[in-house]
Design an enzyme around this catalytic site. Structure first.
Site, PDB file in Angstrom:
ATOM      1  N   SER A 198      -6.092   2.212  -2.059  1.00  9.08           N
ATOM      2  CA  SER A 198      -5.303   1.437  -3.026  1.00  9.08           C
ATOM      3  C   SER A 198      -5.886   1.622  -4.419  1.00  9.08           C
ATOM      4  O   SER A 198      -6.733   2.483  -4.644  1.00  9.08           O
ATOM      5  CB  SER A 198      -5.322  -0.052  -2.639  1.00  9.08           C
ATOM      6  OG  SER A 198      -6.635  -0.575  -2.771  1.00  9.08           O
ATOM      7  N   GLU A 209     -10.856   8.056   6.279  1.00 10.03           N
ATOM      8  CA  GLU A 209     -11.277   9.388   5.869  1.00 10.03           C
ATOM      9  C   GLU A 209     -12.159  10.018   6.959  1.00 10.03           C
ATOM     10  O   GLU A 209     -12.889   9.320   7.669  1.00 10.03           O
ATOM     11  CB  GLU A 209     -12.068   9.321   4.555  1.00 10.03           C
ATOM     12  CG  GLU A 209     -11.345   8.630   3.425  1.00 10.03           C
ATOM     13  CD  GLU A 209     -11.311   7.106   3.549  1.00 10.03           C
ATOM     14  OE1 GLU A 209     -12.207   6.538   4.216  1.00 10.03           O
ATOM     15  OE2 GLU A 209     -10.374   6.497   3.011  1.00 10.03           O
ATOM     16  N   HIS A 228       0.823  -1.202   0.000  1.00  9.69           N
ATOM     17  CA  HIS A 228       0.000   0.000   0.000  1.00  9.69           C
ATOM     18  C   HIS A 228       0.863   1.260   0.000  1.00  9.69           C
ATOM     19  O   HIS A 228       1.985   1.271   0.536  1.00  9.69           O
ATOM     20  CB  HIS A 228      -0.924   0.024   1.215  1.00  9.69           C
ATOM     21  CG  HIS A 228      -2.039  -0.970   1.127  1.00  9.69           C
ATOM     22  ND1 HIS A 228      -1.874  -2.295   1.458  1.00  9.69           N
ATOM     23  CD2 HIS A 228      -3.336  -0.843   0.741  1.00  9.69           C
ATOM     24  CE1 HIS A 228      -3.025  -2.938   1.285  1.00  9.69           C
ATOM     25  NE2 HIS A 228      -3.921  -2.085   0.843  1.00  9.69           N
TER      26      HIS A 228
END
Length: 297
Positions: free
Chosen positions: A237, A218, A119
């Protein structure tokens, strides 16, 4: 369920004097657990042939005679730890298997199954993030199927819902391309492959994927921003990998498994454990869908 196997490949993943007991290789405890979930599950002895050709009728009769109930061509014989291959890293978190597998398909072709994603938030740089994609391209792959677990913005999506990616918005502030490399991203997520997937499962919805940097989830405000600018799915991703796949000339299919509603859409706190649980619960459904899609490509 596989209760035992007979290996007719003539090969072994073990080398040298490595004596491993294969009694109860296919765990009776786990098989019993599966039967508690679904008492109708049958079980049998799996016979692995070399492939890629199908077995002859005589070979199938032989398999039955020696105790086999299932015949096939792919097992973990063809799996290797990704961190044994230059450029790959050990998975940084639970939920990623960390292997590379070459699987023989019924049509005689092979699929490279990469269970070792790096990632962006791991801090290894974009080249490492897209290394798996470029490795697949170098190995001859012409189609890339990218999957992820992600948060959903559409409120009617529940955990375990598979969603096709129709486009993406890259909010990482980065790119896998270097220098004056101008790559057209129109129809990056192939409309042809999305149509093929919907032919297999007409219920599949689609949406625009928004990649954030991570590793934090988020904020509700960021989710609302993603919604305002046209996003339907949020995650950490896929977008960078898709760009690299397009640069390599591959046709791309993207699919998100909605593991939860995004922050602010879902009222409860987010957790990685929730993501892992949703993935496990949907594993059989997603595996079946992906197998059918791969076979049809």
């Amino acid at each position: 369920l596989i209760s035992d196997h007979i290996n007719l490949t003539g090969a072994s993943p073990l080398e040298g004097a490595t004596f491993v007991d294969l009694t109860d290789l296919y765990s009776p405890r786990l098989r019993a657990l599966c039967r508690e979930v679904d008492p109708s599950l049958a079980e049998g002895v799996y016979v692995q042939f070399r492939g890629p050709h199908y077995e002859t009728p005589a070979e199938v009769r032989m398999a039955r005679a020696i105790g086999g109930d299932i015949v096939g061509m792919s097992t973990a014989l063809e799996a290797i730890a990704a961190n044994e291959v230059p450029g790959f890293s050990k998975p940084a978190l639970e939920g990623h298997v960390g292997t590379l597998r070459s699987v023989a398909l019924p049509n005689g072709r092979r699929a490279l199954v990469i269970g070792a994603r790096t990632h962006y938030y791991e801090g290894h740089g974009v080249r490492r993030v897209v290394h798996s994609v470029r490795t697949a391209a170098a190995a001859g792959a012409t189609t890339m199927i990218l999957t992820n677990g992600a948060g959903g913005i559409k409120e009617h999506w529940s955990a375990g819902t598979p969603v096709l990616i129709s486009d993406h918005i890259n909010l990482t502030g980065d790119s896998p391309l270097e220098g004056a490399t101008f790559v057209d991203l129109t129809d990056l997520y192939s409309s042809r492959l999305r149509g093929l997937a919907r032919g297999i499962d007409p219920s599949l919805d689609e949406g625009v994927y928004v990649q954030f940097r991570g590793p934090h989830y988020e904020t509700p405000a960021e989710v609302q921003m993603a919604k305002t600018i046209g996003g339907h799915i949020v995650g950490m991703s896929t977008a960078l990998e898709a760009i690299a796949a397009r640069q390599a000339g591959m046709e791309v299919l993207g699919m998100s498994l909605i593991t939860n509603l995004a922050a602010g859409i879902q009222t409860t706190p987010l957790s990685h454990e929730e993501v892992i649980e949703a993935g496990r619960n949907a594993e059989a459904k997603i595996s079946d869908l992906l197998a059918k899609v791969v076979a049809a490509v």
